[in-house]
Design an enzyme around this catalytic site. Sequence first.
Site, mmCIF file in Angstrom:
data_model
loop_
_atom_site.group_PDB
_atom_site.id
_atom_site.type_symbol
_atom_site.label_atom_id
_atom_site.label_comp_id
_atom_site.label_asym_id
_atom_site.label_seq_id
_atom_site.Cartn_x
_atom_site.Cartn_y
_atom_site.Cartn_z
ATOM 1 N N TYR A 129 0.768 -1.147 -0.061
ATOM 2 C CA TYR A 129 -0.004 0.001 -0.047
ATOM 3 C C TYR A 129 0.789 1.421 -0.124
ATOM 4 O O TYR A 129 1.820 1.242 0.762
ATOM 5 C CB TYR A 129 -0.854 -0.104 1.204
ATOM 6 N N GLN A 193 -10.462 0.529 2.172
ATOM 7 C CA GLN A 193 -10.606 -0.308 1.017
ATOM 8 C C GLN A 193 -9.881 -1.080 0.456
ATOM 9 O O GLN A 193 -9.824 -2.164 -0.024
ATOM 10 C CB GLN A 193 -11.844 0.453 0.389
ATOM 11 N N ASN A 218 -2.686 6.235 7.277
ATOM 12 C CA ASN A 218 -3.329 6.736 8.322
ATOM 13 C C ASN A 218 -3.935 5.986 9.234
ATOM 14 O O ASN A 218 -3.750 4.661 9.103
ATOM 15 C CB ASN A 218 -4.267 7.895 7.666
ATOM 16 N N SER A 241 4.772 9.850 12.150
ATOM 17 C CA SER A 241 6.286 9.802 11.943
ATOM 18 C C SER A 241 6.844 10.309 13.334
ATOM 19 O O SER A 241 6.238 11.110 14.180
ATOM 20 C CB SER A 241 6.622 10.449 10.674
ATOM 21 N N GLN A 263 10.763 16.330 10.015
ATOM 22 C CA GLN A 263 10.003 15.106 10.539
ATOM 23 C C GLN A 263 8.606 15.719 10.961
ATOM 24 O O GLN A 263 7.538 15.339 10.483
ATOM 25 C CB GLN A 263 10.681 14.370 11.473
ATOM 26 N N HIS A 266 5.735 16.114 8.166
ATOM 27 C CA HIS A 266 5.049 14.810 7.787
ATOM 28 C C HIS A 266 3.491 15.183 8.195
ATOM 29 O O HIS A 266 2.691 14.921 7.355
ATOM 30 C CB HIS A 266 5.435 13.806 8.532
ATOM 31 N N GLU A 332 11.179 5.946 16.270
ATOM 32 C CA GLU A 332 11.223 5.270 14.856
ATOM 33 C C GLU A 332 12.490 5.657 14.228
ATOM 34 O O GLU A 332 13.121 4.729 13.651
ATOM 35 C CB GLU A 332 9.706 5.783 14.062
ATOM 36 N N HIS A 333 12.695 6.789 14.311
ATOM 37 C CA HIS A 333 14.224 7.434 13.737
ATOM 38 C C HIS A 333 14.982 7.898 14.859
ATOM 39 O O HIS A 333 14.467 8.788 15.539
ATOM 40 C CB HIS A 333 13.973 8.478 12.809
ATOM 41 N N ASP A 366 15.073 8.641 4.474
ATOM 42 C CA ASP A 366 13.752 8.488 3.802
ATOM 43 C C ASP A 366 13.564 8.276 2.220
ATOM 44 O O ASP A 366 12.826 7.561 1.862
ATOM 45 C CB ASP A 366 13.129 10.018 4.014
ATOM 46 N N GLU A 420 3.459 -36.334 28.557
ATOM 47 C CA GLU A 420 2.504 -35.332 28.372
ATOM 48 C C GLU A 420 0.931 -36.113 28.087
ATOM 49 O O GLU A 420 0.186 -35.461 27.631
ATOM 50 C CB GLU A 420 2.962 -34.911 27.089
ATOM 51 N N HIS A 425 1.789 -40.412 20.236
ATOM 52 C CA HIS A 425 2.830 -39.837 19.679
ATOM 53 C C HIS A 425 4.139 -40.739 19.872
ATOM 54 O O HIS A 425 4.765 -41.117 18.862
ATOM 55 C CB HIS A 425 3.287 -38.546 20.575
#
Length: 443
Positions: A129, A193, A218, A241, A263, A266, A332-333, A366, A420, A425
């Site tokens: 995506y 969707q 998002n 971000s 940053q 964003h 994250e960064h 990036d 067990e 088995h």
Amino acid sequence: MLNVIDLRGRTPSTSELRRALPRGGTDVNSVLPVVAPIVEAIRDRGAQAALEYGQQFDGVTPETVKVPAAVIARAVDTLEPDVRLALEEAISRVRTVHAEQVPSAHTTTLAEGASVTEVFLPVERVGLYVPGGKAVYPSSVIMNVVPAQEAGATSLVVSSPPQADHDGWPHPTILAACGLLGVDEVWAVGGAQALALMAYGDDAAGLEPVDMVTGPGNIFVAAAKRLVQGVVGIDAEAGPSEIAILADDSADPVYVAYDLISQAEHDDLAASVLITDSEELAEAVDREIEARYTVTRNADRVAGALSGKQSGIVLVDDMEQGLAVVDAYASEHLEIHTVNAREIAERVRNAGAIFVGAYSPVPLGDYAAGSNHVLPTSGTARFSAGLSTHTFLRPVNLIEYDEVALKDIGRHVIALADAEDLPAHGESIRARFETMPTSKDSK
């Protein structure tokens, strides 16, 4: 401009740090009631429902879900030369790094005739995506497509929102990046969707479902990922971000200010955090931000992010406490602007990606550092990794024992099976070396 959190003279615990540090975050649960009906509609009605939601949310209905090959080719042909050159260089660097991430199969021999071989099998079909909205993200095409290709995924589909300004197709720069990467299946579907359609597919429309979906988005995209997880694999539920910068008095306040601003550009919810043991640097950075952010084109967005509760300056006693804050925050960064930056960077335990020294800013990562920019957010770097070739590979064990090797270990298997209370088995092992009773024998 930035809020200040002063931790000097204190030794907070990890839990206290997590509560004290600036953090925005998003509540994915809050939008699940909105997203669930969308996912259910796509599951039940496929492409037609996706197109209806596209008209509702994006204001346009493309002629087909699949973008025609001619449209992709035209986007490549009309791409500005400097942008094409930049994309090709970024693709080359990202491919070089991700090609070297592919692990080799290896065999462990436990005894004569007893071995376990670990092989790495690619996810067969991947859905990637690429969001639209406030910006155009051809870099996200690269960061998602290249590692999947290097892992050996059999087929790929990229899905990106239709654009009313571009005849209902995704943005031409997105399509051009797909074309340069050799991706010939692109869907003009965006938002929740898109995630649902990739997960469930639509046989009547010739849209094959995928095995895994990845890519940023998002809060609605994150909610859709949560809802389709289990039907398909996902990479992560990405949040806004983040950048954290660990700096001492050797740092250049102008560099630090611009990196925090970059940053913040964003999103209004983006987080920019400076962690420093220098009050003088903190004050200088704050002054530089005030003086510089207003001249950037996205100044309003930057102001919203930098003044939000998710951003701030954290004052610490020294670099030891700074590292403790860095690990508790798990950004994250993470940028390191200190004396002996590499040494400090190698001591960090929690970060999505670490940018070492004054000339390794986050915007480099990036786009064209070669690393991946799809990274864990909201503190999840404590237990999650960024997107890589490994994301699209599944380690699978090949277990191969011969008769002698099985007989040698068999008594231990039988003992554990009996412990067990799973005797069948053990009987499975015994049947290979002795005659087992049948129901006829018990009569």
